[in-house]
Motif scaffolding. Structure first.
Motif, PDB file in Angstrom:
ATOM      1  N   VAL A  98      24.432  -5.138   2.475  1.00 36.55           N
ATOM      2  CA  VAL A  98      23.674  -4.750   3.671  1.00 36.55           C
ATOM      3  C   VAL A  98      23.395  -5.982   4.527  1.00 36.55           C
ATOM      4  CG1 VAL A  98      21.425  -3.926   4.487  1.00 36.55           C
ATOM      5  CG2 VAL A  98      22.628  -2.676   2.707  1.00 36.55           C
ATOM      6  N   LEU A  99      22.888  -7.021   3.895  1.00 37.40           N
ATOM      7  CA  LEU A  99      22.541  -8.229   4.644  1.00 37.40           C
ATOM      8  C   LEU A  99      23.762  -8.868   5.298  1.00 37.40           C
ATOM      9  CD1 LEU A  99      20.012  -9.809   2.105  1.00 37.40           C
ATOM     10  CD2 LEU A  99      19.480  -8.676   4.268  1.00 37.40           C
ATOM     11  N   TYR A 100      24.832  -8.973   4.567  1.00 39.41           N
ATOM     12  CA  TYR A 100      26.018  -9.663   5.080  1.00 39.41           C
ATOM     13  C   TYR A 100      26.804  -8.802   6.065  1.00 39.41           C
ATOM     14  CZ  TYR A 100      29.815 -13.001   5.151  1.00 39.41           C
ATOM     15  OH  TYR A 100      30.724 -13.929   5.559  1.00 39.41           O
ATOM     16  N   MET A 101      26.994  -7.543   5.719  1.00 41.94           N
ATOM     17  CA  MET A 101      27.806  -6.658   6.562  1.00 41.94           C
ATOM     18  C   MET A 101      27.137  -6.404   7.910  1.00 41.94           C
ATOM     19  SD  MET A 101      30.556  -5.707   4.699  1.00 41.94           S
ATOM     20  CE  MET A 101      31.071  -4.040   4.914  1.00 41.94           C
ATOM     21  N   GLU A 102      25.816  -6.419   7.937  1.00 41.89           N
ATOM     22  CA  GLU A 102      25.113  -6.231   9.209  1.00 41.89           C
ATOM     23  C   GLU A 102      25.501  -7.317  10.213  1.00 41.89           C
ATOM     24  OE1 GLU A 102      22.952  -4.097  10.953  1.00 41.89           O
ATOM     25  OE2 GLU A 102      23.771  -2.762   9.422  1.00 41.89           O
ATOM     26  N   ARG A 103      25.710  -8.528   9.720  1.00 40.61           N
ATOM     27  CA  ARG A 103      26.096  -9.634  10.605  1.00 40.61           C
ATOM     28  C   ARG A 103      27.460  -9.398  11.251  1.00 40.61           C
ATOM     29  NH1 ARG A 103      25.603 -15.033   7.291  1.00 40.61           N
ATOM     30  NH2 ARG A 103      24.324 -14.070   5.710  1.00 40.61           N
ATOM     31  N   LYS A 105      28.992  -6.235  11.613  1.00 40.82           N
ATOM     32  CA  LYS A 105      29.188  -4.790  11.762  1.00 40.82           C
ATOM     33  C   LYS A 105      30.164  -4.435  12.878  1.00 40.82           C
ATOM     34  CE  LYS A 105      24.895  -4.227  14.292  1.00 40.82           C
ATOM     35  NZ  LYS A 105      23.536  -3.756  14.181  1.00 40.82           N
ATOM     36  N   GLU A 106      30.332  -5.337  13.850  1.00 39.99           N
ATOM     37  CA  GLU A 106      31.292  -5.060  14.929  1.00 39.99           C
ATOM     38  C   GLU A 106      32.728  -4.997  14.388  1.00 39.99           C
ATOM     39  OE1 GLU A 106      30.890  -9.488  14.653  1.00 39.99           O
ATOM     40  OE2 GLU A 106      29.414  -7.896  14.853  1.00 39.99           O
ATOM     41  N   ASN A 107      32.954  -5.543  13.190  1.00 42.29           N
ATOM     42  CA  ASN A 107      34.285  -5.511  12.582  1.00 42.29           C
ATOM     43  C   ASN A 107      34.549  -4.230  11.811  1.00 42.29           C
ATOM     44  OD1 ASN A 107      34.992  -8.131  13.455  1.00 42.29           O
ATOM     45  ND2 ASN A 107      33.819  -9.009  11.771  1.00 42.29           N
ATOM     46  N   PHE A 108      33.543  -3.359  11.719  1.00 37.78           N
ATOM     47  CA  PHE A 108      33.656  -2.150  10.907  1.00 37.78           C
ATOM     48  C   PHE A 108      33.245  -0.926  11.709  1.00 37.78           C
ATOM     49  CE2 PHE A 108      32.671  -5.621   8.017  1.00 37.78           C
ATOM     50  CZ  PHE A 108      33.673  -5.489   7.074  1.00 37.78           C
ATOM     51  N   LYS A 109      33.768   0.180  11.297  1.00 38.28           N
ATOM     52  CA  LYS A 109      33.322   1.464  11.852  1.00 38.28           C
ATOM     53  C   LYS A 109      32.362   2.064  10.842  1.00 38.28           C
ATOM     54  CE  LYS A 109      37.534   2.216  14.408  1.00 38.28           C
ATOM     55  NZ  LYS A 109      38.721   3.020  14.603  1.00 38.28           N
TER      56      LYS A 109
END
Length: 110
Positions: A98-103, A105-109
């Motif tokens: 959660v912490l890392y992916m939030e940074r 998130k523009e790379n993910f759908k």
């Protein structure tokens, strides 16, 4: 040695141990795994009984009753410890994600 072997539980291992927080037989364990995982994880008899045998050999579960071919089991304190460690490991991984992916998130759908 047992801790190394069960350092990271597979999904079937995790759900089987979780289901055995309450005494149950093999058929009930298979149904509980489906219920707990909301149908995402299914364990067949071959996998179930192979894992139950390993768990029993490592004192993670004990057989509580035998009625003909029906055998019931429950988790031991050692099994609970391993299950709780895995639960905490999964929570930590999810929180890290959660912490890392939030940074990024523009790379993910998401």
């Amino acid at each position: 040695m047992a801790r190394e072997q069960f350092q990271n539980l597979t999904e079937p291992m995790y759900y089987i141990l979780m289901s055995l927080l309450k005494e149950m037989c093999g058929v009930d364990i298979m149904e509980a795994v489906i219920e707990i995982s909301k149908g995402r994880v299914k364990v067949g008899p071959g996998t179930l009984y192979a894992l139950l045998s390993k768990f029993e050999k490592e004192d993670m579960i004990i057989e509580t009753e035998v009625k003909g071919r029906k055998r019931s089991y429950i988790i031991t304190d050692k099994g609970k410890e391993i299950l709780l460690e895995e639960y905490r490991r999964l929570i930590t991984m999810a929180n890290d994600g959660v912490l890392y992916m939030e940074r990024y998130k523009e790379n993910f759908k998401i």
